[in-house]
Design an enzyme around this catalytic site. Structure first.
Site, PDB file in Angstrom:
ATOM      1  N   LYS A   1       4.934   9.145   8.740  1.00  0.00           N
ATOM      2  CA  LYS A   1       4.792   8.580  10.094  1.00  0.00           C
ATOM      3  C   LYS A   1       5.837   9.107  11.090  1.00  0.00           C
ATOM      4  O   LYS A   1       5.670  10.200  11.600  1.00  0.00           O
ATOM      5  CB  LYS A   1       4.769   7.056  10.021  1.00  0.00           C
ATOM      6  CG  LYS A   1       3.574   6.571   9.156  1.00  0.00           C
ATOM      7  CD  LYS A   1       3.364   5.088   9.194  1.00  0.00           C
ATOM      8  CE  LYS A   1       2.375   4.587   8.170  1.00  0.00           C
ATOM      9  NZ  LYS A   1       0.996   4.439   8.613  1.00  0.00           N
TER      10      LYS A   1
ATOM     11  N   TYR B   1       0.862  -1.185   0.000  1.00  0.00           N
ATOM     12  CA  TYR B   1       0.000   0.000   0.000  1.00  0.00           C
ATOM     13  C   TYR B   1       0.890   1.223   0.000  1.00  0.00           C
ATOM     14  O   TYR B   1       1.860   1.295   0.761  1.00  0.00           O
ATOM     15  CB  TYR B   1      -0.881  -0.011   1.255  1.00  0.00           C
ATOM     16  CG  TYR B   1      -1.765   1.202   1.412  1.00  0.00           C
ATOM     17  CD1 TYR B   1      -2.859   1.407   0.573  1.00  0.00           C
ATOM     18  CD2 TYR B   1      -1.522   2.139   2.417  1.00  0.00           C
ATOM     19  CE1 TYR B   1      -3.692   2.514   0.737  1.00  0.00           C
ATOM     20  CE2 TYR B   1      -2.353   3.247   2.591  1.00  0.00           C
ATOM     21  CZ  TYR B   1      -3.434   3.425   1.750  1.00  0.00           C
ATOM     22  OH  TYR B   1      -4.255   4.518   1.916  1.00  0.00           O
TER      23      TYR B   1
ATOM     24  N   ASP C   1       9.376   3.017  -0.698  1.00  0.00           N
ATOM     25  CA  ASP C   1       8.364   3.661   0.137  1.00  0.00           C
ATOM     26  C   ASP C   1       8.647   3.276   1.575  1.00  0.00           C
ATOM     27  O   ASP C   1       8.253   2.207   2.040  1.00  0.00           O
ATOM     28  CB  ASP C   1       6.960   3.216  -0.305  1.00  0.00           C
ATOM     29  CG  ASP C   1       5.879   3.818   0.584  1.00  0.00           C
ATOM     30  OD1 ASP C   1       6.230   4.490   1.582  1.00  0.00           O
ATOM     31  OD2 ASP C   1       4.689   3.609   0.287  1.00  0.00           O
TER      32      ASP C   1
HETATM   33  N1  PMP Z   1       3.038   4.180   2.226  1.00  0.00           N
HETATM   34  C1  PMP Z   1       3.054   3.267   3.215  1.00  0.00           C
HETATM   35  C2  PMP Z   1       4.083   2.187   3.181  1.00  0.00           C
HETATM   36  C3  PMP Z   1       2.123   3.333   4.237  1.00  0.00           C
HETATM   37  O1  PMP Z   1       2.154   2.411   5.206  1.00  0.00           O
HETATM   38  C4  PMP Z   1       1.169   4.376   4.240  1.00  0.00           C
HETATM   39  C5  PMP Z   1       0.121   4.499   5.317  1.00  0.00           C
HETATM   40  N2  PMP Z   1      -0.104   3.424   6.115  1.00  0.00           N
HETATM   41  C6  PMP Z   1       1.193   5.303   3.190  1.00  0.00           C
HETATM   42  C7  PMP Z   1       2.146   5.187   2.213  1.00  0.00           C
HETATM   43  C8  PMP Z   1       0.213   6.426   3.137  1.00  0.00           C
HETATM   44  O2  PMP Z   1       0.472   7.353   4.153  1.00  0.00           O
HETATM   45  P1  PMP Z   1      -0.664   8.333   4.671  1.00  0.00           P
HETATM   46  O3  PMP Z   1      -1.692   7.498   5.333  1.00  0.00           O
HETATM   47  O4  PMP Z   1       0.070   9.261   5.605  1.00  0.00           O
HETATM   48  O5  PMP Z   1      -1.189   9.066   3.491  1.00  0.00           O
END
Ligand code: PMP
Length: 431
Positions: free
Chosen positions: A269, A146, A241
């Site tokens: 995060k 994701y 990512d």
């Molecule tokens: N990339 C990864 C690997 C994630 O775990 C997340 C959110 N869990 C996101 C992108 C998206 O981040 P956000 O919820 O801050 O938009």
């Protein structure tokens, strides 16, 4: 006193009047585990407290940011001090440069970085930049990973997308999704085949270098290494990512842990200390294509917000203290070994994955859980749901989904781990 969540239930009823599903992000709705979401009132250190007065040892940590534990005084003080100077200017501030140089120091593959407000913005912008840089349209991602909710990334995505059972969201035009190629995680042959067919049309590969949105699936080192080599051969931008794994799996992220250098990195995060922050960056030659230096557009009214930068900088300072990751990782190891021993004692088929302080719990006969199909087809999500609710009643808050990773923080003590293992032992006995 018996365990009650009546106030949470009442609040959830009323939340549904004006908020779709009663939540502002789907996974919070407990769809994957059933029951009513717990409404939190406050959090401190390793604990969250709900509106009914129950205390839980928390292994979600706001889905990753809270590596210091909740309401860490260093972060709260930094925000309070900054706040007095003004909340947002929409003009450059010195603290943004401080943040940029700290990030580039901790993650040396990043020569330059742009701050944004979420992980979604970070990945979306990184992909646009990779496309602008290469002049190619196609993008490769991996099944079960994701990367936020931008259109082109909602193809076979993980996290809330998995528990909702929506492989591709309605509202994403087919003409957008057609540029996204989805391959199997940990399957280098699949990548090789794809690149042989259309390598010259692919702008970038985006990957969670430790997957945390199909539960926790670490990469095999040869997979990441092979991916790096194949991207080099075909002139494809490799994007890690690290929104979840950054400053989590190790101080320098998964790239430091596995020793693989990506072309670009996305962060979120932990970097915001609990405020809404994301970042993307990488090689200078790529980043120089970004506006206003270059032609690829990206912007944000609140990007580099001073409060968010203050919180993030305080966080980055704390996590550089010697020995903190070693202690944290050892505690995670001890807890997971405790879970496994409890499962074995009660004859429950169980295994776990971990990378640093990210972990995944699986009720399965499999010895190793290595990809999305393993999680989906060979792990017992219903049993996880029972385990989750049992743990809740015992005062332990795990991620409310069999498709999410768990996190521990520096604030979790040995006593908290003993408490958690004892709870797991009780609950496993009742499965
Ligand atoms: N990339 C990864 C690997 C994630 O775990 C997340 C959110 N869990 C996101 C992108 C998206 O981040 P956000 O919820 O801050 O938009």
């Amino acid at each position: 006193m018996s365990y009650s969540t009546s106030k949470s239930q009442a609040l959830f009823e009323s939340a549904q009047q004006h908020i779709p599903g009663g939540v502002n992000s789907p996974v919070r709705a407990f769809k994957g585990v059933g029951g009513t979401p717990i409404f939190f009132e406050k959090a401190k250190g390793a604990y969250v407290y709900d509106v009914d007065g129950n205390r839980y040892v928390d292994y979600v940590g706001s889905w990753g940011p809270m590596i210091l534990g909740h309401s860490a005084p260093q972060i709260i003080d930094a925000i309070r001090d900054r706040m007095e100077l003004g909340l947002s200017f929409g003009a450059p501030t010195a603290i943004e440069s401080e943040m940029a140089s700290e990030v580039c120091k901790l993650i040396p593959s990043m020569d330059m970085v742009r701050m944004v407000n979420s992980g979604t913005e970070a990945t979306m912008s990184a992909i646009r930049l990779a496309r602008g840089y290469t002049g190619r349209d196609k993008m490769v991602k991996f099944e079960g990973c994701y990367h936020g909710h931008s259109d082109s990334l909602l193809v076979k995505a993980g996290s809330g997308m998995l528990t909702l059972g929506v492989p591709t969201s309605p509202g994403v035009p087919a003409s957008v999704a057609e540029h996204t190629i989805t391959l199997n995680y940990n399957d280098l042959d699949h990548v090789r085949e794809c690149f042989a067919q259309m390598g010259d049309q692919i702008a970038c590969v985006i990957i969670e270098p430790v997957a945390g949105n199909m539960n926790c699936i670490p990469p095999s080192k040869s997979f990441l290494q092979g991916l790096r080599e194949l991207c080099d051969v075909h002139g494809i931008v490799l994007i890690f990512d690290e929104v979840m794994s950054g400053f989590r799996v190790a101080l320098g992220g998964a790239q430091a842990h596995y020793g693989i250098v990506p072309d670009m990195t996305c962060l979120g995060k932990v970097i915001g200390g609990g405020l809404p922050v994301g970042a993307f960056g990488g090689k200078r030659a790529i980043m120089e294509k970004l506006a206003p230096l270059g032609p690829v557009y990206q912007a944000g009214t609140l990007s580099g917000n001073p409060l968010a930068m203050a919180a993030g900088l305080a966080m980055l300072k704390e996590i550089q203290k010697p020995g903190v990751y070693e202690q944290l990782n050892a505690r995670v190891d001890r807890m997971l070994a405790g879970f496994k021993a409890a499962a074995d004692k009660h004859g429950i088929p169980f295994t776990y994955n971990k990378a640093g302080s990210m972990f995944g719990l699986f009720f399965t006969e499999l010895e190793k859980v290595e990809n999305y199909q393993h999680v989906l087809q060979q792990c017992d999500a219903q049993r996880f749901g029972k385990f989750f609710h049992g743990m809740l009643e015992q005062g332990v808050y795990l991620a409310p989904s069999a498709f999410e990773a768990g996190f521990m923080s520096f604030a979790h003590t040995e006593d908290d781990i003993d408490f958690t293992i004892a709870a797991a032992d009780k609950v496993m006995a009742s499965l």
